[in-house]
Design a protein around this motif. Structure first.
Motif, PDB file in Angstrom:
ATOM      1  N   PHE A  37       0.334  -1.572  -0.309  1.00  0.00           N
ATOM      2  CA  PHE A  37      -0.064  -0.157   0.410  1.00  0.00           C
ATOM      3  C   PHE A  37       1.025   1.263  -0.226  1.00  0.00           C
ATOM      4  O   PHE A  37       0.228   2.307  -0.606  1.00  0.00           O
ATOM      5  CB  PHE A  37      -1.243  -0.177   0.967  1.00  0.00           C
ATOM      6  CG  PHE A  37      -0.151   0.328   2.780  1.00  0.00           C
ATOM      7  CD1 PHE A  37      -0.233   1.315   3.173  1.00  0.00           C
ATOM      8  CD2 PHE A  37       0.032  -1.412   3.272  1.00  0.00           C
ATOM      9  CE1 PHE A  37       0.423   1.690   4.077  1.00  0.00           C
ATOM     10  CE2 PHE A  37       0.484  -0.483   4.277  1.00  0.00           C
ATOM     11  CZ  PHE A  37       1.284   0.531   5.258  1.00  0.00           C
ATOM     12  N   LEU A  38       2.419   1.240  -0.361  1.00  0.00           N
ATOM     13  CA  LEU A  38       3.201   2.199  -0.070  1.00  0.00           C
ATOM     14  C   LEU A  38       3.248   2.472  -0.942  1.00  0.00           C
ATOM     15  O   LEU A  38       3.659   3.737  -1.293  1.00  0.00           O
ATOM     16  CB  LEU A  38       4.797   1.471   0.845  1.00  0.00           C
ATOM     17  CG  LEU A  38       4.486   1.368   2.917  1.00  0.00           C
ATOM     18  CD1 LEU A  38       5.791   1.125   3.323  1.00  0.00           C
ATOM     19  CD2 LEU A  38       3.448   2.490   3.487  1.00  0.00           C
ATOM     20  N   SER A  39       3.327   1.606  -2.186  1.00  0.00           N
ATOM     21  CA  SER A  39       3.692   2.005  -2.908  1.00  0.00           C
ATOM     22  C   SER A  39       2.383   3.077  -4.336  1.00  0.00           C
ATOM     23  O   SER A  39       2.462   3.809  -4.785  1.00  0.00           O
ATOM     24  CB  SER A  39       3.624   1.777  -4.314  1.00  0.00           C
ATOM     25  OG  SER A  39       3.230   0.387  -4.692  1.00  0.00           O
ATOM     26  N   GLY A  40       0.869   2.820  -3.553  1.00  0.00           N
ATOM     27  CA  GLY A  40      -0.385   3.488  -3.977  1.00  0.00           C
ATOM     28  C   GLY A  40      -0.295   2.746  -5.122  1.00  0.00           C
ATOM     29  O   GLY A  40      -1.037   3.146  -6.358  1.00  0.00           O
ATOM     30  N   GLN A  41      -0.109   1.647  -5.706  1.00  0.00           N
ATOM     31  CA  GLN A  41       0.022   0.870  -7.019  1.00  0.00           C
ATOM     32  C   GLN A  41      -0.681  -0.261  -7.239  1.00  0.00           C
ATOM     33  O   GLN A  41      -1.120  -1.074  -8.321  1.00  0.00           O
ATOM     34  CB  GLN A  41       1.216   0.884  -7.542  1.00  0.00           C
ATOM     35  CG  GLN A  41       1.585   2.348  -8.151  1.00  0.00           C
ATOM     36  CD  GLN A  41       0.776   2.735  -9.362  1.00  0.00           C
ATOM     37  OE1 GLN A  41      -0.480   3.723  -9.727  1.00  0.00           O
ATOM     38  NE2 GLN A  41       0.844   2.213 -10.370  1.00  0.00           N
ATOM     39  N   GLU A  79       8.016  -5.418 -10.588  1.00  0.00           N
ATOM     40  CA  GLU A  79       9.211  -5.037  -9.813  1.00  0.00           C
ATOM     41  C   GLU A  79       9.200  -3.514  -9.941  1.00  0.00           C
ATOM     42  O   GLU A  79       9.235  -2.383  -8.384  1.00  0.00           O
ATOM     43  CB  GLU A  79      10.466  -5.520 -10.169  1.00  0.00           C
ATOM     44  CG  GLU A  79      10.490  -6.993  -9.420  1.00  0.00           C
ATOM     45  CD  GLU A  79      11.436  -8.188 -10.333  1.00  0.00           C
ATOM     46  OE1 GLU A  79      12.209  -7.331 -11.269  1.00  0.00           O
ATOM     47  OE2 GLU A  79      11.019  -9.285 -10.875  1.00  0.00           O
ATOM     48  N   ARG A  80       9.043  -2.658 -10.735  1.00  0.00           N
ATOM     49  CA  ARG A  80       8.961  -1.104 -11.371  1.00  0.00           C
ATOM     50  C   ARG A  80       8.059  -0.774  -9.841  1.00  0.00           C
ATOM     51  O   ARG A  80       8.806   0.504  -8.831  1.00  0.00           O
ATOM     52  CB  ARG A  80       8.964  -0.860 -11.530  1.00  0.00           C
ATOM     53  CG  ARG A  80      10.329  -1.103 -12.786  1.00  0.00           C
ATOM     54  CD  ARG A  80      10.130   0.079 -14.329  1.00  0.00           C
ATOM     55  NE  ARG A  80       9.297  -0.355 -15.042  1.00  0.00           N
ATOM     56  CZ  ARG A  80       9.342  -1.274 -16.660  1.00  0.00           C
ATOM     57  NH1 ARG A  80       9.732  -1.739 -15.905  1.00  0.00           N
ATOM     58  NH2 ARG A  80       8.435  -1.428 -16.847  1.00  0.00           N
ATOM     59  N   ASN A  81       7.209  -1.056  -9.499  1.00  0.00           N
ATOM     60  CA  ASN A  81       5.849  -0.782  -8.758  1.00  0.00           C
ATOM     61  C   ASN A  81       6.088  -1.108  -7.597  1.00  0.00           C
ATOM     62  O   ASN A  81       6.376  -0.261  -6.245  1.00  0.00           O
ATOM     63  CB  ASN A  81       4.977  -0.912  -9.534  1.00  0.00           C
ATOM     64  CG  ASN A  81       4.414  -0.515 -10.150  1.00  0.00           C
ATOM     65  OD1 ASN A  81       3.663   1.325 -10.245  1.00  0.00           O
ATOM     66  ND2 ASN A  81       4.061  -0.303 -11.647  1.00  0.00           N
ATOM     67  N   GLU A 116       5.932  19.432  -3.455  1.00  0.00           N
ATOM     68  CA  GLU A 116       6.561  18.389  -3.414  1.00  0.00           C
ATOM     69  C   GLU A 116       6.127  16.721  -4.262  1.00  0.00           C
ATOM     70  O   GLU A 116       7.325  17.001  -5.322  1.00  0.00           O
ATOM     71  CB  GLU A 116       6.070  17.216  -1.958  1.00  0.00           C
ATOM     72  CG  GLU A 116       6.374  15.983  -2.033  1.00  0.00           C
ATOM     73  CD  GLU A 116       7.998  15.697  -1.559  1.00  0.00           C
ATOM     74  OE1 GLU A 116       8.585  14.767  -1.649  1.00  0.00           O
ATOM     75  OE2 GLU A 116       8.546  16.505  -1.077  1.00  0.00           O
ATOM     76  N   LEU A 117       5.008  17.411  -4.785  1.00  0.00           N
ATOM     77  CA  LEU A 117       4.721  16.948  -6.024  1.00  0.00           C
ATOM     78  C   LEU A 117       5.698  16.673  -7.059  1.00  0.00           C
ATOM     79  O   LEU A 117       5.003  16.490  -8.019  1.00  0.00           O
ATOM     80  CB  LEU A 117       3.092  16.510  -5.889  1.00  0.00           C
ATOM     81  CG  LEU A 117       2.351  15.538  -5.060  1.00  0.00           C
ATOM     82  CD1 LEU A 117       0.733  16.465  -5.274  1.00  0.00           C
ATOM     83  CD2 LEU A 117       2.464  14.156  -5.353  1.00  0.00           C
ATOM     84  N   ALA A 118       5.588  18.057  -6.853  1.00  0.00           N
ATOM     85  CA  ALA A 118       6.981  18.779  -8.743  1.00  0.00           C
ATOM     86  C   ALA A 118       8.504  17.918  -8.822  1.00  0.00           C
ATOM     87  O   ALA A 118       8.856  18.729  -9.886  1.00  0.00           O
ATOM     88  CB  ALA A 118       6.751  20.390  -8.641  1.00  0.00           C
ATOM     89  N   ARG A 126       5.841   8.606 -11.395  1.00  0.00           N
ATOM     90  CA  ARG A 126       5.001   8.832 -12.513  1.00  0.00           C
ATOM     91  C   ARG A 126       4.914   8.048 -13.068  1.00  0.00           C
ATOM     92  O   ARG A 126       4.283   7.443 -13.783  1.00  0.00           O
ATOM     93  CB  ARG A 126       4.105  10.021 -12.801  1.00  0.00           C
ATOM     94  CG  ARG A 126       3.332  10.994 -11.595  1.00  0.00           C
ATOM     95  CD  ARG A 126       2.586  11.865 -12.017  1.00  0.00           C
ATOM     96  NE  ARG A 126       3.308  13.187 -12.565  1.00  0.00           N
ATOM     97  CZ  ARG A 126       4.242  13.797 -10.876  1.00  0.00           C
ATOM     98  NH1 ARG A 126       3.601  14.018  -9.942  1.00  0.00           N
ATOM     99  NH2 ARG A 126       5.385  15.290 -11.030  1.00  0.00           N
ATOM    100  N   ALA A 127       6.277   7.920 -14.249  1.00  0.00           N
ATOM    101  CA  ALA A 127       6.674   7.733 -15.015  1.00  0.00           C
ATOM    102  C   ALA A 127       6.522   5.916 -14.384  1.00  0.00           C
ATOM    103  O   ALA A 127       6.535   5.486 -15.760  1.00  0.00           O
ATOM    104  CB  ALA A 127       8.304   8.032 -15.168  1.00  0.00           C
ATOM    105  N   THR A 128       7.026   5.342 -13.674  1.00  0.00           N
ATOM    106  CA  THR A 128       6.498   4.017 -13.242  1.00  0.00           C
ATOM    107  C   THR A 128       5.623   3.592 -13.717  1.00  0.00           C
ATOM    108  O   THR A 128       5.303   2.539 -14.072  1.00  0.00           O
ATOM    109  CB  THR A 128       7.356   3.598 -11.743  1.00  0.00           C
ATOM    110  OG1 THR A 128       8.739   4.297 -11.732  1.00  0.00           O
ATOM    111  CG2 THR A 128       7.080   2.553 -11.133  1.00  0.00           C
TER     112      THR A 128
END
Length: 141
Positions: A37-41, A79-81, A116-118, A126-128
């Motif tokens: 859940f820490l990745s949000g993905q 794996e990237r996520n 922070e988001l920038a 975001r690229a991942t």
């Protein structure tokens, strides 16, 4: 906390599977590649995995070939996520009171949060998230 009768806390961990299938069984979603859940993905990667697995099953006559193609396409993306869960630093998992205070201050300040988001780190996340181009499957069977 000191007076609570039902205090609960847990650790956050990941299991990295050496293979996602065996025989006629394959894993998908968190069973194969829990991103944490820490990745949000988690949901996103699970849905993409289900799509890829269905597409590979539809385009391969042999399930073992389909499972191998599914894992070959999905594993690098998963794996990237998964790596995002450990890249959040102290904002995601603060370990000291000062880090908790800094995280909370950031969450209360929309301007600071926008900065922070920038950051390059946020851009890399975001690229991942979108690093897999979904194939268009056509049924070959």
């Amino acid at each position: 906390m000191r007076t609570s009768e039902d205090l609960f806390f847990d650790i956050v961990s990941q299991i990295h599977m050496p293979a996602w299938s065996h025989g006629r069984v394959t894993l998908v979603g968190d069973a194969a590649h829990a991103t944490s859940f820490l990745s949000g993905q988690g949901s996103s990667v699970a849905l993409i995995g289900a799509y890829v697995l269905a597409g590979e099953l539809a385009t391969h006559a042999d399930h073992t070939e389909a499972f191998a193609a599914y894992e070959g396409r999905m594993r690098p993306f998963a794996e990237r996520n998964q790596a995002l869960a450990t890249a959040g630093g102290t904002i995601v998992t603060p370990t000291t009171r000062a880090q908790v205070d800094a995280r909370n201050a950031l969450l209360r300040d929309p301007e600071a949060m926008a900065k922070e988001l920038a950051t390059a780190e946020a851009e890399a996340r975001r690229a991942t998230h979108s690093s897999l181009t979904l194939p268009e499957y056509t049924t070959a069977l």
